[in-house]
Design a protein around this motif. Structure first.
Motif, PDB file in Angstrom:
ATOM      1  N   THR A  23      32.006  35.857  52.506  1.00 32.50           N
ATOM      2  CA  THR A  23      33.087  34.920  52.194  1.00 32.50           C
ATOM      3  C   THR A  23      33.448  34.906  50.718  1.00 32.50           C
ATOM      4  OG1 THR A  23      31.496  33.098  51.926  1.00 32.50           O
ATOM      5  CG2 THR A  23      32.489  33.408  54.124  1.00 32.50           C
ATOM      6  N   ARG A  24      32.616  35.488  49.860  1.00 33.48           N
ATOM      7  CA  ARG A  24      32.905  35.486  48.424  1.00 33.48           C
ATOM      8  C   ARG A  24      32.664  36.875  47.836  1.00 33.48           C
ATOM      9  NH1 ARG A  24      30.556  29.772  45.923  1.00 33.48           N
ATOM     10  NH2 ARG A  24      31.834  28.367  47.213  1.00 33.48           N
ATOM     11  N   PRO A  25      33.487  37.828  48.200  1.00 36.32           N
ATOM     12  CA  PRO A  25      33.302  39.167  47.631  1.00 36.32           C
ATOM     13  C   PRO A  25      33.596  39.161  46.138  1.00 36.32           C
ATOM     14  CG  PRO A  25      35.367  39.046  48.830  1.00 36.32           C
ATOM     15  CD  PRO A  25      34.647  37.767  49.103  1.00 36.32           C
ATOM     16  N   ARG A  26      32.817  39.955  45.387  1.00 34.07           N
ATOM     17  CA  ARG A  26      33.066  40.113  43.953  1.00 34.07           C
ATOM     18  C   ARG A  26      34.091  41.229  43.792  1.00 34.07           C
ATOM     19  NH1 ARG A  26      27.784  40.271  44.578  1.00 34.07           N
ATOM     20  NH2 ARG A  26      27.643  42.462  43.905  1.00 34.07           N
ATOM     21  N   VAL A  27      35.266  40.869  43.294  1.00 32.21           N
ATOM     22  CA  VAL A  27      36.391  41.802  43.263  1.00 32.21           C
ATOM     23  C   VAL A  27      36.812  42.060  41.819  1.00 32.21           C
ATOM     24  CG1 VAL A  27      38.789  42.186  43.931  1.00 32.21           C
ATOM     25  CG2 VAL A  27      37.202  41.120  45.541  1.00 32.21           C
ATOM     26  N   GLU A  28      36.951  43.343  41.471  1.00 27.87           N
ATOM     27  CA  GLU A  28      37.593  43.753  40.224  1.00 27.87           C
ATOM     28  C   GLU A  28      38.885  44.459  40.612  1.00 27.87           C
ATOM     29  OE1 GLU A  28      35.014  46.092  37.721  1.00 27.87           O
ATOM     30  OE2 GLU A  28      33.255  45.132  38.610  1.00 27.87           O
ATOM     31  N   LEU A  29      39.984  44.041  40.022  1.00 29.41           N
ATOM     32  CA  LEU A  29      41.289  44.598  40.394  1.00 29.41           C
ATOM     33  C   LEU A  29      42.133  44.797  39.144  1.00 29.41           C
ATOM     34  CD1 LEU A  29      43.442  45.298  42.591  1.00 29.41           C
ATOM     35  CD2 LEU A  29      44.118  42.894  42.504  1.00 29.41           C
ATOM     36  N   GLY A  30      42.743  45.967  39.029  1.00 28.15           N
ATOM     37  CA  GLY A  30      43.669  46.252  37.940  1.00 28.15           C
ATOM     38  C   GLY A  30      44.828  47.075  38.454  1.00 28.15           C
ATOM     39  N   VAL A  31      45.935  47.053  37.723  1.00 29.02           N
ATOM     40  CA  VAL A  31      47.119  47.818  38.101  1.00 29.02           C
ATOM     41  C   VAL A  31      47.292  48.962  37.106  1.00 29.02           C
ATOM     42  CG1 VAL A  31      48.645  46.277  36.804  1.00 29.02           C
ATOM     43  CG2 VAL A  31      49.580  47.671  38.643  1.00 29.02           C
ATOM     44  N   LEU A  32      47.737  50.138  37.587  1.00 23.33           N
ATOM     45  CA  LEU A  32      47.800  51.320  36.739  1.00 23.33           C
ATOM     46  C   LEU A  32      48.867  52.276  37.254  1.00 23.33           C
ATOM     47  CD1 LEU A  32      46.212  53.936  38.327  1.00 23.33           C
ATOM     48  CD2 LEU A  32      44.400  52.231  38.171  1.00 23.33           C
ATOM     49  N   GLY A  79      49.420  36.119  59.740  1.00 25.38           N
ATOM     50  CA  GLY A  79      48.289  35.955  60.629  1.00 25.38           C
ATOM     51  C   GLY A  79      46.992  36.347  59.972  1.00 25.38           C
ATOM     52  N   GLY A  80      45.918  36.307  60.778  1.00 29.07           N
ATOM     53  CA  GLY A  80      44.617  36.644  60.243  1.00 29.07           C
ATOM     54  C   GLY A  80      43.975  35.453  59.558  1.00 29.07           C
ATOM     55  N   ARG A  81      42.670  35.514  59.393  1.00 25.62           N
ATOM     56  CA  ARG A  81      41.912  34.441  58.752  1.00 25.62           C
ATOM     57  C   ARG A  81      41.686  34.767  57.296  1.00 25.62           C
ATOM     58  NH1 ARG A  81      36.493  34.131  58.029  1.00 25.62           N
ATOM     59  NH2 ARG A  81      36.151  35.850  59.508  1.00 25.62           N
ATOM     60  N   LEU A  82      42.027  33.823  56.437  1.00 20.21           N
ATOM     61  CA  LEU A  82      41.828  34.020  55.002  1.00 20.21           C
ATOM     62  C   LEU A  82      40.338  33.999  54.682  1.00 20.21           C
ATOM     63  CD1 LEU A  82      43.037  34.155  52.121  1.00 20.21           C
ATOM     64  CD2 LEU A  82      42.909  31.672  52.078  1.00 20.21           C
ATOM     65  N   ILE A  83      39.878  35.058  54.015  1.00 25.77           N
ATOM     66  CA  ILE A  83      38.486  35.106  53.581  1.00 25.77           C
ATOM     67  C   ILE A  83      38.359  34.670  52.125  1.00 25.77           C
ATOM     68  CG2 ILE A  83      36.515  36.626  53.157  1.00 25.77           C
ATOM     69  CD1 ILE A  83      37.399  38.337  55.471  1.00 25.77           C
ATOM     70  N   ALA A  84      39.172  35.243  51.256  1.00 22.95           N
ATOM     71  CA  ALA A  84      39.094  34.914  49.825  1.00 22.95           C
ATOM     72  C   ALA A  84      40.371  35.363  49.144  1.00 22.95           C
ATOM     73  CB  ALA A  84      37.886  35.588  49.190  1.00 22.95           C
ATOM     74  N   ARG A  85      40.637  34.779  47.991  1.00 30.29           N
ATOM     75  CA  ARG A  85      41.746  35.233  47.151  1.00 30.29           C
ATOM     76  C   ARG A  85      41.357  35.045  45.697  1.00 30.29           C
ATOM     77  NH1 ARG A  85      45.163  30.915  49.502  1.00 30.29           N
ATOM     78  NH2 ARG A  85      46.466  32.646  50.221  1.00 30.29           N
ATOM     79  N   GLY A  86      42.049  35.777  44.817  1.00 23.96           N
ATOM     80  CA  GLY A  86      41.719  35.681  43.398  1.00 23.96           C
ATOM     81  C   GLY A  86      42.729  36.419  42.547  1.00 23.96           C
ATOM     82  N   ALA A  87      42.455  36.492  41.257  1.00 26.74           N
ATOM     83  CA  ALA A  87      43.344  37.148  40.297  1.00 26.74           C
ATOM     84  C   ALA A  87      42.689  38.410  39.779  1.00 26.74           C
ATOM     85  CB  ALA A  87      43.661  36.208  39.133  1.00 26.74           C
ATOM     86  N   GLY A  88      43.512  39.380  39.420  1.00 30.60           N
ATOM     87  CA  GLY A  88      43.021  40.620  38.833  1.00 30.60           C
ATOM     88  C   GLY A  88      43.269  40.664  37.344  1.00 30.60           C
ATOM     89  N   THR A  89      43.090  41.839  36.762  1.00 28.40           N
ATOM     90  CA  THR A  89      43.277  42.060  35.338  1.00 28.40           C
ATOM     91  C   THR A  89      44.594  42.787  35.100  1.00 28.40           C
ATOM     92  OG1 THR A  89      40.902  42.199  34.972  1.00 28.40           O
ATOM     93  CG2 THR A  89      42.323  43.125  33.268  1.00 28.40           C
ATOM     94  N   ASN A  90      45.369  42.282  34.165  1.00 26.05           N
ATOM     95  CA  ASN A  90      46.660  42.902  33.830  1.00 26.05           C
ATOM     96  C   ASN A  90      46.534  43.547  32.457  1.00 26.05           C
ATOM     97  OD1 ASN A  90      49.315  43.670  33.828  1.00 26.05           O
ATOM     98  ND2 ASN A  90      50.148  41.620  33.574  1.00 26.05           N
ATOM     99  N   ASP A  91      46.075  44.798  32.449  1.00 27.16           N
ATOM    100  CA  ASP A  91      45.850  45.531  31.198  1.00 27.16           C
ATOM    101  C   ASP A  91      47.100  46.351  30.886  1.00 27.16           C
ATOM    102  OD1 ASP A  91      45.047  47.183  29.133  1.00 27.16           O
ATOM    103  OD2 ASP A  91      43.061  47.542  29.965  1.00 27.16           O
ATOM    104  N   TRP A  92      47.849  45.983  29.830  1.00 29.47           N
ATOM    105  CA  TRP A  92      49.123  46.634  29.497  1.00 29.47           C
ATOM    106  C   TRP A  92      48.972  48.107  29.179  1.00 29.47           C
ATOM    107  CZ3 TRP A  92      50.165  42.469  25.228  1.00 29.47           C
ATOM    108  CH2 TRP A  92      50.321  41.224  25.835  1.00 29.47           C
ATOM    109  N   ARG A  93      47.774  48.529  28.802  1.00 32.54           N
ATOM    110  CA  ARG A  93      47.583  49.930  28.390  1.00 32.54           C
ATOM    111  C   ARG A  93      47.634  50.891  29.566  1.00 32.54           C
ATOM    112  NH1 ARG A  93      41.962  50.121  26.281  1.00 32.54           N
ATOM    113  NH2 ARG A  93      41.717  49.018  28.242  1.00 32.54           N
ATOM    114  N   ARG A  94      47.510  50.391  30.796  1.00 32.59           N
ATOM    115  CA  ARG A  94      47.301  51.270  31.953  1.00 32.59           C
ATOM    116  C   ARG A  94      48.586  51.673  32.659  1.00 32.59           C
ATOM    117  NH1 ARG A  94      42.125  49.640  35.427  1.00 32.59           N
ATOM    118  NH2 ARG A  94      42.217  51.914  35.755  1.00 32.59           N
ATOM    119  N   TYR A  95      49.741  51.215  32.156  1.00 34.91           N
ATOM    120  CA  TYR A  95      51.029  51.596  32.754  1.00 34.91           C
ATOM    121  C   TYR A  95      52.105  51.525  31.679  1.00 34.91           C
ATOM    122  CZ  TYR A  95      51.166  46.489  32.980  1.00 34.91           C
ATOM    123  OH  TYR A  95      51.104  45.144  32.661  1.00 34.91           O
TER     124      TYR A  95
END
Length: 438
Positions: free
Chosen positions: A369-378, A275-291
């Protein structure tokens, strides 16, 4: 043709550390690193083979291997730089001729690199290396390279008056050599020994390079276990078969001998939020050094996000494709999200089938509707922090491992490889080449 010498730079820092600098540098995940007696050795994994660079913090201990890895001229120059006697240089350029121990050390370092940085990815079609199989070959290589480590009792040279070096003596055990523990590697990865023996027996009558490589690894494991006083049914079976091999067994694909338990069903399970209304979607950064290794699929597309409107709430969802061997629980993996240049926020992730997932509420301006997103996993506590973009280097690493897997289909043993042998396929790569899961 005789091996051609390369030049290295030897210099002493103000803090007393002596550095042997060979050509080639790189980021941490493009370097093979090995902790040895009194020093740290490193090699770039991209490009042509070069002598190891060395950061030497204890010159007396390092002299037991320096002469055999870099040659007597480098060893003498390191000693002169360390002592700083009047009239002796504190910096010099010295030629290095490749040696057998240098090639073995480079191969051991590359094996440790593979255990840490191999970019296993279901999405990219790069199979994982079976850790127990790689661990046993690392044990064999560690034993073969025992001159690099304190306490080996072998190969320690006393140049005396001829070279100016002091008697090295017995240095005992040191905690700065985590890569020296062949016996621990054998004990930690013993479950792969019986399948490894089966593979060897099935190929015993073959004249292929793999058959010779298998026998070499098993004999080194046997000798390392004997030197360390290890015992057990698997090691006794190995010793008996090495003494009296007996008839060959029925052939079997190594990928089946070392098969992982369970399958890998990509994107299984129900959506995290419905459910819910989709606002935006995107890809993050997969930096191998962080995990650490074994948690996240190494693909650039493994990290993604979605923002939904749930009434007045704005919910941010994170999906991270899990590594095939990622634990179901117990890994406090997190995502770090930054929206519209705001503060960084941590989002806890939980394993759901083949995906790490998490969600959090975000404050977004009305109508955004177009948030600037930075995303990484750690992994908190392991993470060195976000760094510069390394996408080009990561792609170069993927190209390297694909070439290595292609070479694994036609392997030659490292003692007869066309170069110094340090980059011939590991047994784990040969087994991975037959893995049908990828």
């Amino acid at each position: 043709m005789a091996p051609q010498p390369m030049e290295v730079r030897v210099a002493r820092d103000d803090d007393g550390v002596v550095r042997v600098a060979a050509p080639g540098t790189g980021r941490d995940f493009t370097l093979a690193v090995l902790d040895v007696a009194g020093a740290v050795l490193s090699w770039p994994v991209l490009g042509e083979p070069v002598p190891p660079s060395a950061e030497i913090h204890d010159v007396a201990r390092a002299q037991q291997w320096l002469w055999a890895v870099h040659g007597e001229r480098v060893a003498a120059t390191v000693q002169a730089c360390a002592t700083g006697r009047p009239g002796e240089p504190t910096e010099a350029r010295v030629p290095v001729v490749p040696t057998a121990l240098a090639a073995d050390a480079a191969r051991l370092g590359l094996g440790h690199w593979a255990a840490r940085w191999w970019p296993a990815s279901y999405l990219d079609g790069i199979p994982a290396l079976q850790p127990d199989l790689l661990g046993l070959e690392l044990a064999a290589l560690t034993h073969q390279c025992q001159q690099l480590f304190d306490g080996s009792g072998e190969g320690v040279a006393d140049f005396g008056a001829s070279g100016g070096f002091d008697d090295l003596g017995d240095f005992g055990d040191f905690d700065d050599q985590p890569d020296s523990r062949a016996a621990e590697l054998i004990e930690d990865h013993l479950t792969a020994l019986d399948p490894l023996i089966q593979w060897w027996r099935a190929s015993a009558e073959s004249s292929t390079g793999t058959a010779r490589q298998l026998e070499s690894v098993l004999r080194l494991i046997d000798d390392a276990a004997d030197c360390a006083g290890l015992d057990g049914p698997e090691l006794r079976r190995l010793r008996a078969l090495l003494d009296r091999p007996g008839p060959a067994t029925a052939p079997s694909e190594p990928g089946a001998l070392f098969a992982r338990s369970g399958g890998y069903a990509l994107a299984a399970g129900e959506p995290l939020v419905t459910g819910g209304r989709l606002i935006a979607r995107g890809a993050g950064t997969n930096d191998w050094r962080r995990y650490p290794p074994g948690l996240v699929d190494a693909s650039e597309t493994a990290v993604s996000w979605t923002t939904r409107a749930l009434g007045a709430r704005r919910q941010f969802e994170v999906d991270v494709v899990a590594h095939g061997t990622a634990p179901a629980t117990g890994a406090p993996l997190a995502a770090e999200v930054r929206v519209n240049d705001g503060p960084r926020k941590r989002v806890a992730l939980a394993r759901r089938d083949d995906v790490w997932t998490g969600r959090t509420d975000l404050d977004l301006p009305p109508g955004e509707t177009r948030p600037r997103v930075e995303l990484g996993v750690l992994l908190p506590g392991f993470d060195p922090g976000p760094g510069p973009d390394t996408g080009t280097e990561r792609e170069a690493i993927r190209a390297l491992v694909r070439r290595r897997l292609a070479a694994a289909a036609r392997p030659v043993p490292y003692d007869t490889a066309p170069d110094d042998g340090s980059r011939a396929p590991f047994l784990a790569e040969i087994a991975a080449d037959t893995d049908e899961d990828y």
